[in-house]
Design an enzyme around this catalytic site. Structure first.
Site, PDB file in Angstrom:
ATOM      1  N   SER A   1     -11.827  41.744  13.690  1.00 27.25           N
ATOM      2  CA  SER A   1     -13.069  41.077  13.317  1.00 27.25           C
ATOM      3  C   SER A   1     -13.518  40.113  14.415  1.00 27.25           C
ATOM      4  O   SER A   1     -12.714  39.565  15.160  1.00 27.25           O
ATOM      5  CB  SER A   1     -12.882  40.292  12.015  1.00 27.25           C
ATOM      6  OG  SER A   1     -12.379  41.132  10.999  1.00 27.25           O
TER       7      SER A   1
HETATM    8  N1  SAH Z   1      -8.959  41.094   9.895  1.00 28.94           N
HETATM    9  C1  SAH Z   1      -8.639  42.385  10.454  1.00 28.94           C
HETATM   10  C2  SAH Z   1      -9.754  43.334  10.111  1.00 28.94           C
HETATM   11  C3  SAH Z   1      -9.455  44.731  10.369  1.00 28.94           C
HETATM   12  S1  SAH Z   1     -10.762  45.828   9.925  1.00 28.94           S
HETATM   13  C4  SAH Z   1      -8.498  42.231  11.957  1.00 28.94           C
HETATM   14  O1  SAH Z   1      -9.111  41.294  12.477  1.00 28.94           O
HETATM   15  O2  SAH Z   1      -7.827  43.026  12.579  1.00 28.94           O
HETATM   16  C5  SAH Z   1     -10.485  46.019   8.191  1.00 28.94           C
HETATM   17  C6  SAH Z   1      -9.166  46.590   7.783  1.00 28.94           C
HETATM   18  O3  SAH Z   1      -9.243  46.850   6.374  1.00 28.94           O
HETATM   19  C7  SAH Z   1      -8.789  47.912   8.449  1.00 28.94           C
HETATM   20  O4  SAH Z   1      -7.537  47.766   9.062  1.00 28.94           O
HETATM   21  C8  SAH Z   1      -8.747  48.902   7.276  1.00 28.94           C
HETATM   22  O5  SAH Z   1      -7.739  49.894   7.401  1.00 28.94           O
HETATM   23  C9  SAH Z   1      -8.456  47.979   6.110  1.00 28.94           C
HETATM   24  N2  SAH Z   1      -8.821  48.516   4.806  1.00 28.94           N
HETATM   25  C10 SAH Z   1      -9.918  49.210   4.425  1.00 28.94           C
HETATM   26  N3  SAH Z   1      -9.873  49.516   3.114  1.00 28.94           N
HETATM   27  C11 SAH Z   1      -8.703  49.004   2.643  1.00 28.94           C
HETATM   28  C12 SAH Z   1      -8.066  49.019   1.385  1.00 28.94           C
HETATM   29  N4  SAH Z   1      -8.609  49.603   0.320  1.00 28.94           N
HETATM   30  N5  SAH Z   1      -6.854  48.420   1.276  1.00 28.94           N
HETATM   31  C13 SAH Z   1      -6.268  47.815   2.336  1.00 28.94           C
HETATM   32  N6  SAH Z   1      -6.822  47.766   3.564  1.00 28.94           N
HETATM   33  C14 SAH Z   1      -8.026  48.358   3.723  1.00 28.94           C
END
Ligand code: SAH
Length: 223
Positions: A70
């Protein structure tokens, strides 16, 4: 909370990080503890080496598996909204560990963090990183976070989602403790950063909407 120990040079140096903090401040992030924690968190260690020189730009970057780390502004903003909405933040649930950057930020501000990810290799890498950085107050699980933390009994003072569902999942509302706060992007192509607060009696939810945002979708099941 422990200070993360790390070093950086050149584009990952303290000066580069300080510029990011100035930028976040200009963008409207005012909570000083949040700004201090972002300044203290080595974002260059959460992305591939080839992207490390861009780690302190205020932008999302790819982390593999079609996902992104993010944007720092968003991480700071969501953390600030979470903190502002409640005076008691002992236990926080994060949906979407990704590379673990937001997790590391939260872990420096609250005593217990629970983090759910549905893509196993991302979770494994995040775990290793946080261990190396000496972060000890995080529990991870490999699960579909739209269903909340898998044990059905734990409730949280705060829930922060880094993935956007079309509408707020009932199971996340059910896992909010009385007085708890959920910070979550909601929508399809256009999403709105949304805060839902459960009242102290536990039977009413108040919803507040903030700026429009762009997150990856919340998908169901595990990958
Ligand atoms: N805060 C993280 C954001 C990653 S993007 C960072 O800065 O790296 C969002 C993440 O949510 C992804 O890794 C994706 O795989 C995860 N995601 C999407 N749907 C999800 C769900 N139902 N349960 C758990 N994780 C989920």
């Amino acid at each position: 909370m422990d200070n993360l120990q790390f070093q950086g040079v050149g584009m990952t140096s303290k000066r580069t990080r300080d510029r990011l903090i100035e930028r976040l401040h200009e963008s409207g992030v005012t909570n000083q503890s949040v700004l201090d924690v972002v300044a203290n968190t080595p974002r260059h260690l959460f992305v591939d080496e080839a992207l490390a020189h861009r780690a302190y730009e205020d932008t999302a970057l790819p982390i593999g598996h079609g996902q992104t780390i993010s944007q720092p502004y968003i991480v700071a903003r969501m953390t600030e909204l979470l903190i502002a909405a409640t005076s008691r933040l002992t236990r926080v649930l994060e949906i979407g560990t990704g590379c673990g950057y937001q997790t590391a930020v939260l872990a420096q501000l609250v005593p217990e963090v629970f983090s759910v990810e549905r893509i196993k290799p991302l979770q494994d890498k995040a775990k290793t990183r946080l261990k190396k950085l000496g972060v000890k107050n995080v529990r991870f699980t490999y699960a579909d976070g739209s269903l909340g933390w898998p044990d059905d009994v734990t409730q949280f003072d705060g829930i922060l989602s880094a993935a956007a569902p079309r509408s707020v999942p009932e199971s996340l509302l059910a896992q909010l403790a009385p007085g708890g706060v959920l910070v979550i992007p909601v929508g399809g192509d256009t999403q709105v950063l949304t805060v839902v607060i459960r009242d102290e009696e536990g039977d009413a939810f108040t919803r507040h909407e903030y700026e429009s945002v762009k997150f990856v979708p919340m998908l169901s099941g595990r990958q």
